[in-house]
Scaffold this motif. Structure first.
Motif, PDB file in Angstrom:
ATOM      1  N   ARG A 160      56.358  20.898  32.633  1.00 36.95           N
ATOM      2  CA  ARG A 160      57.198  21.084  31.459  1.00 36.95           C
ATOM      3  C   ARG A 160      58.364  22.008  31.804  1.00 36.95           C
ATOM      4  NH1 ARG A 160      56.302  20.351  25.692  1.00 36.95           N
ATOM      5  NH2 ARG A 160      54.594  19.108  26.438  1.00 36.95           N
ATOM      6  N   PRO A 161      59.588  21.621  31.425  1.00 34.70           N
ATOM      7  CA  PRO A 161      60.753  22.451  31.738  1.00 34.70           C
ATOM      8  C   PRO A 161      60.712  23.808  31.032  1.00 34.70           C
ATOM      9  CG  PRO A 161      61.407  20.267  30.979  1.00 34.70           C
ATOM     10  CD  PRO A 161      59.940  20.389  30.757  1.00 34.70           C
ATOM     11  N   ALA A 162      61.276  24.794  31.676  1.00 35.92           N
ATOM     12  CA  ALA A 162      61.406  26.119  31.079  1.00 35.92           C
ATOM     13  C   ALA A 162      62.459  26.062  29.982  1.00 35.92           C
ATOM     14  CB  ALA A 162      61.808  27.122  32.155  1.00 35.92           C
ATOM     15  N   ARG A 163      62.376  26.994  29.042  1.00 35.46           N
ATOM     16  CA  ARG A 163      63.359  27.053  27.949  1.00 35.46           C
ATOM     17  C   ARG A 163      64.772  27.218  28.493  1.00 35.46           C
ATOM     18  NH1 ARG A 163      62.140  24.813  23.395  1.00 35.46           N
ATOM     19  NH2 ARG A 163      62.895  26.242  21.844  1.00 35.46           N
ATOM     20  N   VAL A 164      64.918  27.984  29.580  1.00 39.20           N
ATOM     21  CA  VAL A 164      66.250  28.189  30.142  1.00 39.20           C
ATOM     22  C   VAL A 164      66.850  26.854  30.595  1.00 39.20           C
ATOM     23  CG1 VAL A 164      65.539  28.738  32.515  1.00 39.20           C
ATOM     24  CG2 VAL A 164      67.651  29.692  31.592  1.00 39.20           C
ATOM     25  N   THR A 165      66.031  25.965  31.128  1.00 34.50           N
ATOM     26  CA  THR A 165      66.506  24.645  31.536  1.00 34.50           C
ATOM     27  C   THR A 165      67.040  23.893  30.328  1.00 34.50           C
ATOM     28  OG1 THR A 165      64.967  24.519  33.385  1.00 34.50           O
ATOM     29  CG2 THR A 165      65.800  22.431  32.552  1.00 34.50           C
ATOM     30  N   ALA A 166      66.288  23.912  29.238  1.00 31.82           N
ATOM     31  CA  ALA A 166      66.704  23.220  28.014  1.00 31.82           C
ATOM     32  C   ALA A 166      68.026  23.758  27.500  1.00 31.82           C
ATOM     33  CB  ALA A 166      65.618  23.355  26.956  1.00 31.82           C
ATOM     34  N   SER A 220      65.900  22.085  40.007  1.00 31.43           N
ATOM     35  CA  SER A 220      64.721  22.960  39.993  1.00 31.43           C
ATOM     36  C   SER A 220      63.557  22.329  39.231  1.00 31.43           C
ATOM     37  CB  SER A 220      65.068  24.334  39.424  1.00 31.43           C
ATOM     38  OG  SER A 220      65.395  24.251  38.066  1.00 31.43           O
ATOM     39  N   GLN A 221      63.826  21.382  38.359  1.00 31.50           N
ATOM     40  CA  GLN A 221      62.762  20.678  37.648  1.00 31.50           C
ATOM     41  C   GLN A 221      61.906  19.840  38.595  1.00 31.50           C
ATOM     42  OE1 GLN A 221      62.181  22.171  34.608  1.00 31.50           O
ATOM     43  NE2 GLN A 221      60.967  20.338  34.652  1.00 31.50           N
ATOM     44  N   LEU A 222      62.488  19.466  39.726  1.00 33.24           N
ATOM     45  CA  LEU A 222      61.761  18.620  40.677  1.00 33.24           C
ATOM     46  C   LEU A 222      60.808  19.413  41.552  1.00 33.24           C
ATOM     47  CD1 LEU A 222      64.605  16.248  41.878  1.00 33.24           C
ATOM     48  CD2 LEU A 222      62.817  15.777  40.201  1.00 33.24           C
ATOM     49  N   VAL A 223      61.011  20.714  41.622  1.00 32.86           N
ATOM     50  CA  VAL A 223      60.205  21.548  42.517  1.00 32.86           C
ATOM     51  C   VAL A 223      58.956  22.013  41.775  1.00 32.86           C
ATOM     52  CG1 VAL A 223      60.159  23.648  43.899  1.00 32.86           C
ATOM     53  CG2 VAL A 223      62.258  22.304  43.744  1.00 32.86           C
ATOM     54  N   ASP A 224      57.831  21.605  42.284  1.00 35.92           N
ATOM     55  CA  ASP A 224      56.552  22.062  41.754  1.00 35.92           C
ATOM     56  C   ASP A 224      56.207  23.358  42.466  1.00 35.92           C
ATOM     57  OD1 ASP A 224      53.974  22.511  40.951  1.00 35.92           O
ATOM     58  OD2 ASP A 224      53.228  20.526  41.493  1.00 35.92           O
ATOM     59  N   ARG A 225      56.153  24.432  41.720  1.00 33.38           N
ATOM     60  CA  ARG A 225      55.963  25.762  42.314  1.00 33.38           C
ATOM     61  C   ARG A 225      54.688  25.869  43.155  1.00 33.38           C
ATOM     62  NH1 ARG A 225      59.254  26.532  38.124  1.00 33.38           N
ATOM     63  NH2 ARG A 225      60.530  28.364  37.902  1.00 33.38           N
ATOM     64  N   GLN A 226      53.651  25.161  42.761  1.00 33.28           N
ATOM     65  CA  GLN A 226      52.388  25.277  43.480  1.00 33.28           C
ATOM     66  C   GLN A 226      52.400  24.515  44.805  1.00 33.28           C
ATOM     67  OE1 GLN A 226      52.403  25.020  40.051  1.00 33.28           O
ATOM     68  NE2 GLN A 226      51.831  27.162  39.949  1.00 33.28           N
ATOM     69  N   SER A 227      52.978  23.329  44.811  1.00 34.03           N
ATOM     70  CA  SER A 227      52.896  22.506  46.017  1.00 34.03           C
ATOM     71  C   SER A 227      54.173  22.526  46.849  1.00 34.03           C
ATOM     72  CB  SER A 227      52.560  21.057  45.634  1.00 34.03           C
ATOM     73  OG  SER A 227      53.587  20.526  44.822  1.00 34.03           O
ATOM     74  N   ALA A 228      55.188  23.266  46.409  1.00 33.39           N
ATOM     75  CA  ALA A 228      56.447  23.294  47.144  1.00 33.39           C
ATOM     76  C   ALA A 228      56.295  24.066  48.448  1.00 33.39           C
ATOM     77  CB  ALA A 228      57.534  23.946  46.290  1.00 33.39           C
ATOM     78  N   GLY A 243      69.020  17.796  27.286  1.00 36.22           N
ATOM     79  CA  GLY A 243      68.816  19.156  26.803  1.00 36.22           C
ATOM     80  C   GLY A 243      68.132  19.196  25.451  1.00 36.22           C
ATOM     81  N   VAL A 244      68.567  18.338  24.544  1.00 35.17           N
ATOM     82  CA  VAL A 244      67.971  18.302  23.204  1.00 35.17           C
ATOM     83  C   VAL A 244      66.517  17.838  23.281  1.00 35.17           C
ATOM     84  CG1 VAL A 244      68.092  17.163  20.947  1.00 35.17           C
ATOM     85  CG2 VAL A 244      70.179  18.040  22.008  1.00 35.17           C
ATOM     86  N   LEU A 245      66.257  16.812  24.070  1.00 31.72           N
ATOM     87  CA  LEU A 245      64.873  16.352  24.236  1.00 31.72           C
ATOM     88  C   LEU A 245      63.996  17.452  24.833  1.00 31.72           C
ATOM     89  CD1 LEU A 245      65.412  12.711  25.576  1.00 31.72           C
ATOM     90  CD2 LEU A 245      64.540  13.390  23.320  1.00 31.72           C
ATOM     91  N   THR A 246      64.547  18.183  25.782  1.00 30.89           N
ATOM     92  CA  THR A 246      63.809  19.263  26.418  1.00 30.89           C
ATOM     93  C   THR A 246      63.561  20.407  25.435  1.00 30.89           C
ATOM     94  OG1 THR A 246      64.805  18.607  28.520  1.00 30.89           O
ATOM     95  CG2 THR A 246      63.742  20.735  28.464  1.00 30.89           C
ATOM     96  N   LEU A 247      64.568  20.724  24.612  1.00 34.29           N
ATOM     97  CA  LEU A 247      64.374  21.737  23.569  1.00 34.29           C
ATOM     98  C   LEU A 247      63.285  21.318  22.585  1.00 34.29           C
ATOM     99  CD1 LEU A 247      67.995  22.909  22.714  1.00 34.29           C
ATOM    100  CD2 LEU A 247      66.134  24.338  23.573  1.00 34.29           C
ATOM    101  N   ALA A 248      63.208  20.004  22.324  1.00 35.98           N
ATOM    102  CA  ALA A 248      62.196  19.471  21.411  1.00 35.98           C
ATOM    103  C   ALA A 248      60.830  19.328  22.080  1.00 35.98           C
ATOM    104  CB  ALA A 248      62.649  18.130  20.856  1.00 35.98           C
ATOM    105  N   LYS A 249      60.754  19.784  23.331  1.00 35.72           N
ATOM    106  CA  LYS A 249      59.505  19.764  24.108  1.00 35.72           C
ATOM    107  C   LYS A 249      58.987  18.358  24.400  1.00 35.72           C
ATOM    108  CE  LYS A 249      58.408  24.326  22.766  1.00 35.72           C
ATOM    109  NZ  LYS A 249      57.693  25.382  22.405  1.00 35.72           N
ATOM    110  N   VAL A 250      59.927  17.412  24.504  1.00 33.20           N
ATOM    111  CA  VAL A 250      59.569  16.069  24.930  1.00 33.20           C
ATOM    112  C   VAL A 250      59.423  16.118  26.447  1.00 33.20           C
ATOM    113  CG1 VAL A 250      60.365  13.680  25.125  1.00 33.20           C
ATOM    114  CG2 VAL A 250      60.798  14.977  23.021  1.00 33.20           C
ATOM    115  N   GLU A 251      58.281  15.696  26.930  1.00 32.07           N
ATOM    116  CA  GLU A 251      58.038  15.735  28.371  1.00 32.07           C
ATOM    117  C   GLU A 251      58.639  14.481  29.012  1.00 32.07           C
ATOM    118  OE1 GLU A 251      54.509  16.868  31.443  1.00 32.07           O
ATOM    119  OE2 GLU A 251      54.352  17.358  29.318  1.00 32.07           O
ATOM    120  N   LEU A 252      59.632  14.698  29.849  1.00 27.83           N
ATOM    121  CA  LEU A 252      60.301  13.591  30.522  1.00 27.83           C
ATOM    122  C   LEU A 252      59.631  13.342  31.869  1.00 27.83           C
ATOM    123  CD1 LEU A 252      63.907  14.762  29.657  1.00 27.83           C
ATOM    124  CD2 LEU A 252      62.674  12.860  28.613  1.00 27.83           C
TER     125      LEU A 252
END
Length: 189
Positions: free
Chosen positions: A2-8, A143-151, A81-90
């Motif tokens: 899920r994207p961070a709020r800053v991304t949205a 940065s949305q493509l980078v998975d922090r755990q497996s990067a 951005g609007v979809l991300t703010l609405a917490k729609v998981e893309l």
């Protein structure tokens, strides 16, 4: 992931600013086409002069005014951005497509920066808004493509330092503008 709020917020605000700049440039270009003596609102002096930029070959690389590309691209960014703010998981493929699109946008914008500085010799304020917003849009979409755990280590470092990298990136562009037009800036003092 899920994207961070800053991304949205970066996508929403950056997309809106880019869209407004592209729309304004399109309107200014239409007015210039209607009346060759029209002076665009963004033609402020010899350096900050949209009119000088709008009438070049570089202003219509694909046979139509470049801002039309911006209208389409920034509309997609605003919706994301609007979809991300609405917490729609893309899905991952969507973020990959957005990242590739913004990468192409960055390449095009940096070519236009070079053209403005070293070939045209003038800056368009609305174009510079587009330059300024494409950079963080690219950074957050990538940065949305980078998975922090497996990067890997390099990807994690880029993710952790992305805001510093962005600040340095801005500084490089500002310094290039300062150096290129230093003779003009000196006349203002």
């Amino acid at each position: 992931m899920r994207p961070a709020r800053v991304t949205a917020w970066v996508l929403s605000i950056g997309g809106v600013l880019g869209l407004l700049a592209a729309l304004t440039l399109t309107i200014e270009r239409i007015k210039l086409l209607e009346d060759a003596s029209y002076v665009p609102s963004c033609s402020l002096n010899p350096v900050l002069s949209c009119g000088s930029v709008m009438t070049t070959e570089q202003a219509a690389v694909f046979g139509f005014p470049n801002p039309i590309l911006g209208i389409v691209a920034f509309s997609i960014v605003v919706v994301t951005g609007v979809l991300t703010l609405a917490k729609v998981e893309l899905p991952h493929w969507y973020w990959l497509g957005l990242s590739l699109g913004t990468l192409l946008g960055e390449v095009f914008v940096h070519w236009l920066i070079y053209q403005s500085l070293y070939e045209i010799g003038a800056l368009c304020p609305y174009c510079m808004v587009v330059w300024a917003v494409t950079m963080p849009i690219f950074v957050v979409s990538l940065s949305q493509l980078v998975d922090r755990q497996s990067a890997g280590t390099a990807a994690r470092l880029l993710l952790e330092w992305r805001w510093t990298i962005l600040a340095v990136w801005y500084a490089i562009v500002v310094v290039a503008i300062g150096i290129r037009f230093s003779d003009y800036w000196a006349t203002l003092i």
